[in-house]
Design a protein around this motif. Structure first.
Motif, PDB file in Angstrom:
ATOM      1  N   ALA A 120       0.991  -1.259   0.053  1.00  0.00           N
ATOM      2  CA  ALA A 120      -0.062  -0.054  -0.055  1.00  0.00           C
ATOM      3  C   ALA A 120       0.925   1.273   0.089  1.00  0.00           C
ATOM      4  O   ALA A 120       2.117   1.244   0.662  1.00  0.00           O
ATOM      5  N   HIS A 121       0.302   2.377  -0.747  1.00  0.00           N
ATOM      6  CA  HIS A 121       1.061   3.616  -0.772  1.00  0.00           C
ATOM      7  C   HIS A 121       0.469   4.572   0.384  1.00  0.00           C
ATOM      8  O   HIS A 121      -1.032   4.781   0.280  1.00  0.00           O
ATOM      9  N   LEU A 122       1.162   4.886   1.418  1.00  0.00           N
ATOM     10  CA  LEU A 122       0.560   5.620   2.507  1.00  0.00           C
ATOM     11  C   LEU A 122       0.784   7.410   2.181  1.00  0.00           C
ATOM     12  O   LEU A 122       1.794   7.641   1.931  1.00  0.00           O
ATOM     13  N   LEU A 123      -0.351   7.705   2.213  1.00  0.00           N
ATOM     14  CA  LEU A 123      -0.511   9.466   1.781  1.00  0.00           C
ATOM     15  C   LEU A 123      -1.002  10.080   3.009  1.00  0.00           C
ATOM     16  O   LEU A 123      -2.005   9.626   3.566  1.00  0.00           O
ATOM     17  N   ARG A 124      -0.339  11.209   3.005  1.00  0.00           N
ATOM     18  CA  ARG A 124      -0.834  12.242   4.084  1.00  0.00           C
ATOM     19  C   ARG A 124      -1.635  13.153   3.445  1.00  0.00           C
ATOM     20  O   ARG A 124      -1.297  14.030   2.832  1.00  0.00           O
ATOM     21  N   HIS A 125      -2.977  12.986   3.613  1.00  0.00           N
ATOM     22  CA  HIS A 125      -3.874  14.051   3.158  1.00  0.00           C
ATOM     23  C   HIS A 125      -5.245  13.806   3.945  1.00  0.00           C
ATOM     24  O   HIS A 125      -5.729  12.848   4.255  1.00  0.00           O
ATOM     25  N   ARG A 126      -5.916  15.106   4.242  1.00  0.00           N
ATOM     26  CA  ARG A 126      -7.244  14.980   4.820  1.00  0.00           C
ATOM     27  C   ARG A 126      -8.222  15.169   3.726  1.00  0.00           C
ATOM     28  O   ARG A 126      -8.185  16.097   2.969  1.00  0.00           O
TER      29      ARG A 126
END
Ligand code: FAD
Length: 396
Positions: A120-126
């Motif tokens: 999985a690719h972890l993205l920081r985003h709301r």
């Protein structure tokens, strides 16, 4: 923890929220199809804290093993005993299988790491906005996915975007405090006397500290209690538990009901976002991991068949089988638990019979049902409740 660039914007599956439900969804999807492009999007950086009692049922580890994650808690000390109490009545017994008390700062980071290790690719985003188009789902105008799993917790933005109403909720406050000798090596639960179901807890983490807290169901028309009131209730039910306590944090728990049904289409909901917290105990991690895996698997299988719009149907079929009978039973049990006599009868029956105790734990922690042993034990204890009673304990 490895993070992907937010510039990669086209995915097979986007999972919103990287808590237990989200990490499990990514794991379930990648276990079904390791070639799937999966983004795991969270507004927070990991490790991060989460208001929780930190109690992890052993069944959670069984589920994770099914998607290739093993040894996650090998360095932690499990807790073998559970003490249930109410107004002087006590049922204390060993649990059929030890449970774990793991600060969410640790547990969730390990789960997210496992999802990243699986691909999985972890993205920081709301995530703030979700639009469903004929061919895809678009998040915030730029993240595009064939299917989406909303695993973004009790105040889910994905759920809101689907226009789904919220259900009943509880409110709970937790902190970390030194464990007094009388509560070491155990999970201790003291049921409240009003706003049922409600209870105070002290769960030994195994490192000198306990996770302590108090939670109660919020009934419509009543103002939610303030933090001071919750702390007061904790101290009244478990005197001294809050002493030296720190890191107090409170949160809502969206409680499951017998009418729970997942939505159809490309957007699935798992864990708290799906309104899945046990109304009897406040347990939600098991449901989060179970429904996360089921949602991830359903989405991956639907994408593989080039029918991502069918993901919701697949998910509904899978959860009907694993969850619906249990949810009916917990809803009924939670209704029964509003009555003082039923709670006390459950304690008496559990103190008298290990099988009743085990079945009650199973109902509260995982996928248990109101078994014949439990119903019979309760009935017998209720019938006997007219007789004079005193504190009861498991025979030595
Ligand atoms: C005080 C308290 C005590 C509890 N005790 C227990 C217990 O002992 N055992 C147990 O099993 N359960 C317990 N629960 C319930 C349990 O905490 C939840 O059921 C569980 O955390 C659900 O996991 P989840 O992955 O669905 O949601 P969460 O763990 O809440 O994770 C949601 C994730 O989504 C992210 N997110 C939220 N909004 C967005 C957004 N818009 N965009 C991107 N990311 C977003 C958040 O940062 C978070 O990482 C307790 C709950 C409370 C409040």
């Amino acid at each position: 923890m490895r993070r992907a660039s937010t510039r990669s914007t086209h995915w097979d599956l986007v999972v919103v929220g990287a808590g237990p439900a989200g990490a499990a969804a990514a794991l379930g999807a990648l276990h079904t199809d390791p070639g799937l492009r999966v983004a795991l999007v969270d507004r927070a950086d990991f490790p991060r804290d989460k208001a929780c009692g930190d109690a992890v049922a052993p069944h959670v580890l069984d589920l994770l093993a099914q998607v290739g994650v093993t040894g996650l808690l090998d360095d932690r000390v499990p807790v073998g005993r559970l003490r249930l109490g109410r107004g002087g009545l006590t049922a204390e017994r060993p649990m059929a299988r030890p449970a774990w008390v793991v600060p969410r700062r640790i547990l969730d980071a390990r789960l997210a790491d496992a999802a990243v290790a699986a691909g999985a690719h972890l993205l920081r985003h709301r995530v703030r906005d979700l639009r469903q188009h004929t061919e895809a789902v678009v998040l915030d105008g730029r993240i595009r996915a064939a299917a989406v799993v909303g695993a973004d917790g009790a105040h889910s933005a994905v759920r809101r975007a689907l226009g789904l109403p919220g259900g009943p909720v509880a409110l709970a406050l937790r902190g970390y405090a030194p464990v007094p000798p009388g509560r070491r090596g155990a999970q201790v639960i003291e049921f409240g006397t009003r706003h049922q179901p409600s209870y105070a807890w002290s769960f030994d983490r195994g490192d000198g500290l306990a996770n302590v807290g108090y939670g109660e169901t919020l009934h419509p028309g009543r103002t939610a209690p303030a933090r001071a009131r919750l702390l007061e209730r904790l101290d009244a039910l478990l005197p001294g538990a809050a002493e030296g306590g720190r890191q107090w944090v409170g949160h809502h728990l969206p409680l499951s009901t017998a009418r729970w049904r997942p939505p159809a289409g490309r957007v699935l909901l798992a864990g708290d976002a799906a309104g899945l917290v046990n109304p009897l105990t406040g347990e939600g991690i098991y449901y989060a991991v179970a429904t996360g895996i089921a949602a991830g698997r359903a989405a991956a299988a639907a994408c593989r068949d080039r029918r991502p719009e069918r993901a919701g149907e697949r998910y509904a079929r899978a959860t009907r089988r694993i969850l619906l009978p249990h949810l009916r039973h917990t809803a009924l049990a939670a209704r029964l638990a509003r009555g003082r006599r039923t709670v006390e009868a459950a304690l008496r029956a559990s103190a008298a019979d290990q099988r009743v105790f085990d079945d009650l734990v199973e109902l509260g922690l995982a996928r248990g049902r109101l078994t014949p042993a439990l119903a019979f034990g309760l009935g017998r204890a209720l019938a006997a409740s007219a007789r004079p009673t005193g504190p009861i304990r498991e025979p030595a």
